[in-house]
Design an enzyme around this catalytic site. Structure first.
Site, mmCIF file in Angstrom:
data_model
loop_
_atom_site.group_PDB
_atom_site.id
_atom_site.type_symbol
_atom_site.label_atom_id
_atom_site.label_comp_id
_atom_site.label_asym_id
_atom_site.label_seq_id
_atom_site.Cartn_x
_atom_site.Cartn_y
_atom_site.Cartn_z
ATOM 1 C CG ASN A 256 -5.323 -0.516 9.093
ATOM 2 O OD1 ASN A 256 -6.953 -0.673 10.147
ATOM 3 N ND2 ASN A 256 -5.468 0.255 8.105
ATOM 4 N N GLY B 269 -2.309 -4.961 6.328
ATOM 5 C CA GLY B 269 -3.474 -4.921 6.359
ATOM 6 C C GLY B 269 -3.643 -5.821 6.548
ATOM 7 N N GLY B 270 -3.978 -6.089 5.333
ATOM 8 C CA GLY B 270 -4.392 -8.412 4.628
ATOM 9 C C GLY B 270 -3.433 -9.034 5.103
ATOM 10 C CG HIS C 83 -6.248 4.103 6.276
ATOM 11 N ND1 HIS C 83 -6.408 3.568 4.624
ATOM 12 C CD2 HIS C 83 -5.375 3.222 6.328
ATOM 13 C CE1 HIS C 83 -5.905 2.508 4.253
ATOM 14 N NE2 HIS C 83 -5.016 1.644 4.955
ATOM 15 C CD GLU D 177 -0.988 2.503 5.014
ATOM 16 O OE1 GLU D 177 -0.613 1.363 5.795
ATOM 17 O OE2 GLU D 177 -1.809 3.230 5.534
HETATM 18 P P1 PGA Z 1 -2.273 -3.797 3.069
HETATM 19 O O1 PGA Z 1 -2.752 -2.228 3.259
HETATM 20 O O2 PGA Z 1 -1.115 -4.321 4.435
HETATM 21 O O3 PGA Z 1 -3.521 -5.212 2.540
HETATM 22 O O4 PGA Z 1 -1.977 -3.571 1.594
HETATM 23 C C1 PGA Z 1 -2.244 -1.121 4.094
HETATM 24 C C2 PGA Z 1 -2.855 -0.653 4.895
HETATM 25 O O5 PGA Z 1 -3.976 -0.131 4.438
HETATM 26 O O6 PGA Z 1 -3.007 0.001 6.257
#
Ligand code: PGA
Length: 252
Positions: free
Chosen positions: A9, A236-237, A97, A169
């Site tokens: 993402n 995400g990151g 999300h 999540e």
């Molecule tokens: P993150 O985000 O891996 O940066 O914690 C996950 C997401 O929001 O899908």
């Protein structure tokens, strides 16, 4: 057999040339290191979708969107329809999300409509659920997740539900560096599978892919994915760096 999937993402990151470069690198990696039965989805900003779809040709690697509108078409300035997403070559869309629920006030009812519209256009839905920290501390995270799924997703008939993936999540783990422990993830993923079984029966539940998301990275992915009810991740990151992202997929 349920599918093992890692979805990246990208959120609101990367300019067009940077996004295409990242997709090109990831595509190259999965052409040399075949995914076999695994799948990888790159959920990019709308702007990037058509370009990224054109770049991807490694088997099992596709593009997806991060949101869609709940209407078919028309006077909705600034919005993007499920049909438009599909027309870029993308195959999936993230719906619900927590950032959309929180910052853009998306309700369970709206998410149910978006899900129907996405499915009607042949997109696979990656439906997100998860509690905020205060809810986990109060011990009501099971109820929260159950309500989100009941209202947003479980209105679907079984043949439509089968085209959906669930992403759990915990909001307190998203972008915070704090990850749910493997035991916490397994506990709630199992609970979600039981909810699916109660609504759709055992066979559907066994075939439902449930992803974990929230500060999942190369260093913790393997222990999270080792759980029997964790079928992959929504990243995400760590999806913004090709090497890190490919390592996460390797851990699956
Ligand atoms: P993150 O985000 O891996 O940066 O914690 C996950 C997401 O929001 O899908």
């Amino acid at each position: 057999m349920r599918k093992k999937i890692v979805a990246g993402n990208w959120k609101m990151n990367l300019e067009l040339n940077e996004g295409v470069a990242l997709a090109t690198e990831i595509n190259k990696y999965f052409n040399s290191n075949p995914l076999n039965e695994k799948e990888v989805v790159l959920c990019t900003p709308f702007i990037h979708l058509g370009f990224v779809s054109n770049v991807l040709n490694a088997p099992g690697l596709t593009a997806g969107a991060q949101n869609c509108n709940d209407h078919k078409s028309g006077a909705f300035t600034g919005e993007v329809s499920a049909a438009m997403i599909k027309s870029t070559g993308a195959g999936s869309v993230i719906i619900g999300h927590s950032e959309r629920r929180t910052y853009y006030g998306e309700t369970d009812e709206l998410l149910a409509s978006k899900t129907i519209e996405a499915l009607r256009n042949g997109l696979r839905v990656i439906f997100c659920c998860g509690e905020v920290l205060a809810e986990r501390e109060k011990g009501i995270h099971f109820e929260v997740v159950s309500r989100q799924l009941e209202r947003g997703l479980f209105g679907l008939p079984a043949e439509e539900f089968r085209k959906c993936i669930i992403a759990y999540e915990p909001v307190w783990a998203i972008g915070t560096g704090v990850t749910a422990s493997p035991a916490q993830a397994q506990e709630i993923h199992h609970y979600i599978r039981v909810l699916v079984e109660k609504r759709y029966g055992r066979e559907v539940a066994e075939n439902t892919t449930i992803l974990y998301g929230g500060s999942c990275k190369a260093s913790n992915a393997a222990e999270l994915f080792a759980n029997p009810d964790v079928d992959g991740g929504l990243i995400g990151g760590a999806s913004l760096v090709s090497d890190e992202f490919c390592k996460i997929v390797k851990a699956l």
